[in-house]
Design an enzyme around this catalytic site. Structure first.
Site, PDB file in Angstrom:
ATOM      1  N   HIS A  12       0.874  -1.073   0.011  1.00 58.40           N
ATOM      2  CA  HIS A  12      -0.060   0.036  -0.033  1.00 58.40           C
ATOM      3  C   HIS A  12       0.826   1.238   0.141  1.00 58.40           C
ATOM      4  O   HIS A  12       0.524   2.219   0.516  1.00 58.40           O
ATOM      5  CB  HIS A  12      -1.010   0.032   1.255  1.00 58.40           C
ATOM      6  CG  HIS A  12      -0.565  -0.167   2.442  1.00 58.40           C
ATOM      7  ND1 HIS A  12      -1.075  -0.446   3.433  1.00 58.40           N
ATOM      8  CD2 HIS A  12       0.743   0.449   3.044  1.00 58.40           C
ATOM      9  CE1 HIS A  12      -0.447  -0.534   4.567  1.00 58.40           C
ATOM     10  NE2 HIS A  12       0.599   0.281   4.534  1.00 58.40           N
ATOM     11  N   HIS A  59      -1.340   5.249   9.710  1.00 57.67           N
ATOM     12  CA  HIS A  59      -0.057   5.905   9.840  1.00 57.67           C
ATOM     13  C   HIS A  59      -0.186   7.184  10.415  1.00 57.67           C
ATOM     14  O   HIS A  59      -0.049   8.331   9.938  1.00 57.67           O
ATOM     15  CB  HIS A  59       0.280   6.231   8.371  1.00 57.67           C
ATOM     16  CG  HIS A  59       0.583   4.850   7.587  1.00 57.67           C
ATOM     17  ND1 HIS A  59      -0.486   4.126   6.841  1.00 57.67           N
ATOM     18  CD2 HIS A  59       1.599   4.167   7.315  1.00 57.67           C
ATOM     19  CE1 HIS A  59      -0.036   2.981   6.356  1.00 57.67           C
ATOM     20  NE2 HIS A  59       1.131   3.014   6.662  1.00 57.67           N
ATOM     21  N   HIS A 193      11.062  -3.252   3.350  1.00 56.24           N
ATOM     22  CA  HIS A 193      11.493  -1.883   3.138  1.00 56.24           C
ATOM     23  C   HIS A 193      11.830  -1.378   4.741  1.00 56.24           C
ATOM     24  O   HIS A 193      11.329  -1.903   5.746  1.00 56.24           O
ATOM     25  CB  HIS A 193      10.363  -0.953   2.444  1.00 56.24           C
ATOM     26  CG  HIS A 193       9.031  -0.895   3.113  1.00 56.24           C
ATOM     27  ND1 HIS A 193       8.136  -1.995   3.650  1.00 56.24           N
ATOM     28  CD2 HIS A 193       8.233   0.191   3.773  1.00 56.24           C
ATOM     29  CE1 HIS A 193       7.071  -1.677   4.255  1.00 56.24           C
ATOM     30  NE2 HIS A 193       7.273  -0.286   4.166  1.00 56.24           N
ATOM     31  N   GLU A 240       5.018  -5.162   8.431  1.00 59.78           N
ATOM     32  CA  GLU A 240       3.698  -5.108   8.038  1.00 59.78           C
ATOM     33  C   GLU A 240       3.166  -6.359   7.069  1.00 59.78           C
ATOM     34  O   GLU A 240       1.922  -6.590   7.216  1.00 59.78           O
ATOM     35  CB  GLU A 240       3.629  -3.928   6.884  1.00 59.78           C
ATOM     36  CG  GLU A 240       3.771  -2.608   7.563  1.00 59.78           C
ATOM     37  CD  GLU A 240       3.776  -1.421   6.461  1.00 59.78           C
ATOM     38  OE1 GLU A 240       3.612  -0.261   6.672  1.00 59.78           O
ATOM     39  OE2 GLU A 240       3.691  -1.845   5.201  1.00 59.78           O
TER      40      GLU A 240
END
Length: 297
Positions: A12, A59, A193, A240
């Site tokens: 996402h 977030h 990441h 995630e």
């Protein structure tokens, strides 16, 4: 009764929302990324899900350090796109399905999952980018959405095993809902990441693709991967991917893959995308969809 008919997994990355909104999704850089979702967009038009249980992480839009729910389910009627610092995305509001959401919340809590119930919140790119990737530019999202937010931002996040078990409990909840509904479960976020520190920009293609492999078939080994392995192999934000395990747990003992896409790079991360069916071992019903070719770069 309601049925979970498919699972979708997707990164996402917020930059994908920017590219989509600015019409850059077919340029030289973004074109190969978005091309990996073309099959899914056509497939979704044929599938016509009534409800998507969309697993994502907030977030710092709805939650901050004042309150950090491990698992939060949205039971409201409507969710507006959040302002993440440059104004809300110009995408449709998300319409919930309160009846099913409250049923799932009740079932999960009685199944001994301590859910946080949210009736009002804005939803950020973690939820709206996957919708754009699967449905494109639309005046209204073509299905109802039940947001399920997971804490993967602040330590400690839930274990992979707990996420998988939550998916199993969601499947039980959906199966006990009396209305006939076509339900999909989406797991979003990832892949490897890291956004800060000496390892910023870390991408681990081999680990990512092994993870994708582990979501297909009958293996449950991914539910036992420890947090430290995610951190070591996929960077601080790779955790995630435990959210994908909620989707996988909801699909039952065995899955079959309809579509796969992997691409590097997108900004400073890898893009991963899977479409899965529950597979009861009696042969996969491909009616109306058809298997997609593998897309891996």
């Amino acid at each position: 009764m309601a049925r979970i008919t498919a699972g979708v997994a997707s990164s996402h990355v917020p930059l994908l929302g920017v590219a989509h909104d600015l019409g850059k999704d077919r340029d030289d850089y973004f074109g190969p990324i978005f091309a990996g979702y073309d099959w899914t967009r056509e497939w979704e038009k044929a599938e016509k899900p009534d409800v998507v249980v969309l697993v994502y992480n907030d977030h710092a839009s709805a939650f901050d350090m004042k309150i950090i729910p491990t698992f939060a389910i949205g039971c409201g009627e409507r969710y507006a796109p959040a302002d993440e610092g440059w104004g809300p995305r110009k995408v449709p509001d998300v319409h919930g399905h309160p009846d099913l959401a409250w049923h799932i919340a009740q079932s999960l809590i009685l199944d001994e999952f301590d859910m946080t119930i949210i009736n009002e919140m804005d939803v950020d790119h973690g939820l709206t980018v996957p919708l754009s990737m699967m449905f494109g530019h639309v005046p209204e999202w073509p299905c109802k959405v039940i947001p399920l937010a997971v804490n993967v931002v602040t330590y400690p996040p839930p274990s992979g095993n707990r996420c998988w078990a939550l998916g199993e409990a969601i499947a039980r909840a959906v199966a006990s809902f009396p209305e006939e509904l076509n339900v999909q479960v989406w797991g979003t976020g990832g892949m490897s990441h890291q956004l800060q520190g000496p390892r910023a920009g870390l991408i681990n293609r081999e680990w990512d693709n092994n993870f994708l492999d582990g979501l297909v078939g009958a293996s449950e080994h991914l539910r036992h991967v420890p947090h430290i392995e995610y951190l070591r192999e996929t960077g601080s934000e790779g955790i995630e991917m435990v959210m994908w395990l909620i989707m996988r747990g909801a699909l039952g003992k065995r899955t079959a893959m309809l579509h796969r896409h992997y691409h590097v790079p997108c900004s400073n991360t890898a893009i991963g995308h899977l479409v899965l069916r529950p597979d009861n071992g009696e042969g996969l019903d491909m009616t109306g969809s058809g298997a997609a070719p593998l897309a891996a770069e």
